[in-house]
Scaffold this active site. Structure first.
Site, short mmCIF file in Angstrom:
data_model
loop_
_atom_site.label_atom_id
_atom_site.label_comp_id
_atom_site.label_asym_id
_atom_site.label_seq_id
_atom_site.Cartn_x
_atom_site.Cartn_y
_atom_site.Cartn_z
N GLU A 35 17.24 -16.18 26.39
CA GLU A 35 18.35 -17.08 26.08
C GLU A 35 19.46 -16.96 27.12
O GLU A 35 20.07 -17.96 27.51
CB GLU A 35 18.91 -16.80 24.68
CG GLU A 35 17.98 -17.19 23.55
CD GLU A 35 17.70 -18.68 23.53
OE1 GLU A 35 18.57 -19.46 23.93
OE2 GLU A 35 16.59 -19.05 23.12
N CYS A 191 13.51 -36.77 24.70
CA CYS A 191 14.86 -37.35 24.71
C CYS A 191 15.59 -36.88 25.97
O CYS A 191 16.62 -36.21 25.92
CB CYS A 191 15.62 -36.93 23.44
SG CYS A 191 17.11 -37.91 23.12
N CYS A 198 11.21 -42.97 24.06
CA CYS A 198 11.53 -43.22 22.65
C CYS A 198 10.29 -43.55 21.82
O CYS A 198 10.26 -43.25 20.62
CB CYS A 198 12.56 -44.34 22.56
SG CYS A 198 14.14 -43.94 23.35
#
Length: 348
Positions: A35, A191, A198
């Site tokens: 992370e 996205c 889409c």
DNA sequence: AAGCCGGGGAG
DNA sequence: CTCCCAGGCTT
């Protein structure tokens, strides 16, 4: 009645998500490390750094007990070096405040340096199934389109409403790891900023931007500003044995804590500046052609200036140290110096 | 709220 | 070239 947001994401993620990333393991240390490395850094860039780092520091204890310079050396080239400094400091805190066991609650996790609300939530969700929402660049883009949220995403008001929306969409605890990964994967592969797919999106049925054909207008672009120009002169101070004199940079600011070439403002003042700052007498040669390094927030023109040291008695002072080119390449150095050193070693 | 902090992938 | 990326910290 359409399936809930989270269930559609989970159903999409099973066949279409990313399932073989190296940090997808049930180990808070590995999740945490990934992370931090992935903050403002893309997956493809992180993978080799992650592997090298984990080989050298296989657990929190080895990281906490290592010198900061060793951590910075493995971070060299990845950028945002405060991340490495905070990572090391956080490992020390896990050792000393949490008896060597990575904390479990998002608040405790976020109390560690370098870990904010979103990163703490990601670690807790992946490691402990905690129902905590992430809000990174991917999620902001997905939600701004799905709910048609207008305005600057960096503003406090927009951010607060997006946190609330993200919290309201969470699934059951058992689904948190897959859901959190699914949200990131959707933003990274479907996205996307430029050409969102889409028709492949599990959220297309109730995505407001899709319905209104405004996918490319959301999220609002960040206001852009012209890059300031800066210049510096880097001294290539070589000893008779071919070694280079490097200076450790201050902990904060650009390239904080890294080893780099001593810098002066202009070629003309190099000899006087080195005498004033370090008590070192040098004689400069002709400058090399400048190289340009682009940062996010400015453009830096670097003029390499070869020089010889003619008085060495004061070198113990001021964070100066001799490095062979090979030693320098193995240390924590900024990327433009790495490029410069590769030229030097080629010539040698 | 705004500025600072790297480097690179992708188009 | 431009945009932006699994953001957080400082002021």
């Amino acid at each position: 009645m359409t399936e809930p947001f989270s269930q559609r994401l989970l159903r999409w993620h099973a066949p279409h998500g990313r399932h073989d990333l190296p940090w997808q393991v049930n180990d808070p240390y590995r999740v945490w490390l990934s992370e931090i490395m992935l903050q403002q850094t893309q997956v493809i860039t992180v993978i080799p750094y992650y592997a090298r780092f984990l080989e050298r520091f296989p657990d929190i204890a080895s990281l906490a007990n290592a010198p900061l310079d060793d951590v910075l050396a493995l971070w060299s080239g990845l950028g945002y070096y405060t991340r490495a400094r905070n990572l090391h400091a956080a490992a020390v805190q896990v050792r000393d405040r949490f008896a060597g066991v990575f904390p479990r609650s998002p608040d405790d996790i976020a109390s560690l340096p370098g870990i904010g609300r979103s990163t703490a939530a990601a670690i807790a969700a992946f490691s402990y199934n905690t129902q905590a929402a992430i809000l990174d660049g991917n999620v902001k883009r997905v939600l701004s389109r799905w709910a048609s949220i207008e305005g600057n995403l960096a503003s406090k008001a927009i951010e607060n409403s997006m946190w609330a929306l993200a919290e309201s969409l969470l699934p059951a605890a058992a689904d948190m790891p897959a859901y959190t990964q699914a949200l990131m994967d959707l933003g990274a592969t479907v996205c996307t900023p430029k050409k969102p797919a889409c028709l492949a999106c599990p959220l297309q049925d109730d995505c407001v931007a899709k319905r209104e054909g405004r996918q490319l207008e959301l999220p609002w672009p960040k206001p852009k500003k012209t890059l300031p120009e800066r210049e510096t002169v880097m001294l290539l101070l070589r000893g008779d044995d071919g070694r280079l004199l490097l200076e450790q940079r201050p902990p904060s600011g650009i390239w904080g804590g890294l080893w780099s070439l001593p810098e002066v403002a202009t070629t003309l003042e190099a000899e006087a500046a080195m005498l004033a700052r370090f008590g070192v007498r040098i004689e400069t040669d002709a400058a090399w052609p400048p190289l340009v390094h682009i940062f996010t927030h400015f453009r830096l023109t670097i003029t390499p200036l070869p020089a010889r040291v003619t008085g060495v008695e004061a070198l113990a002072e001021g964070g100066l140290r001799w490095f062979s080119p090979q030693q320098a390449l193995a240390a924590g150095i900024p990327t433009p110096l790495r490029r410069l050193l590769l030229q030097v070693t080629d010539l040698a």
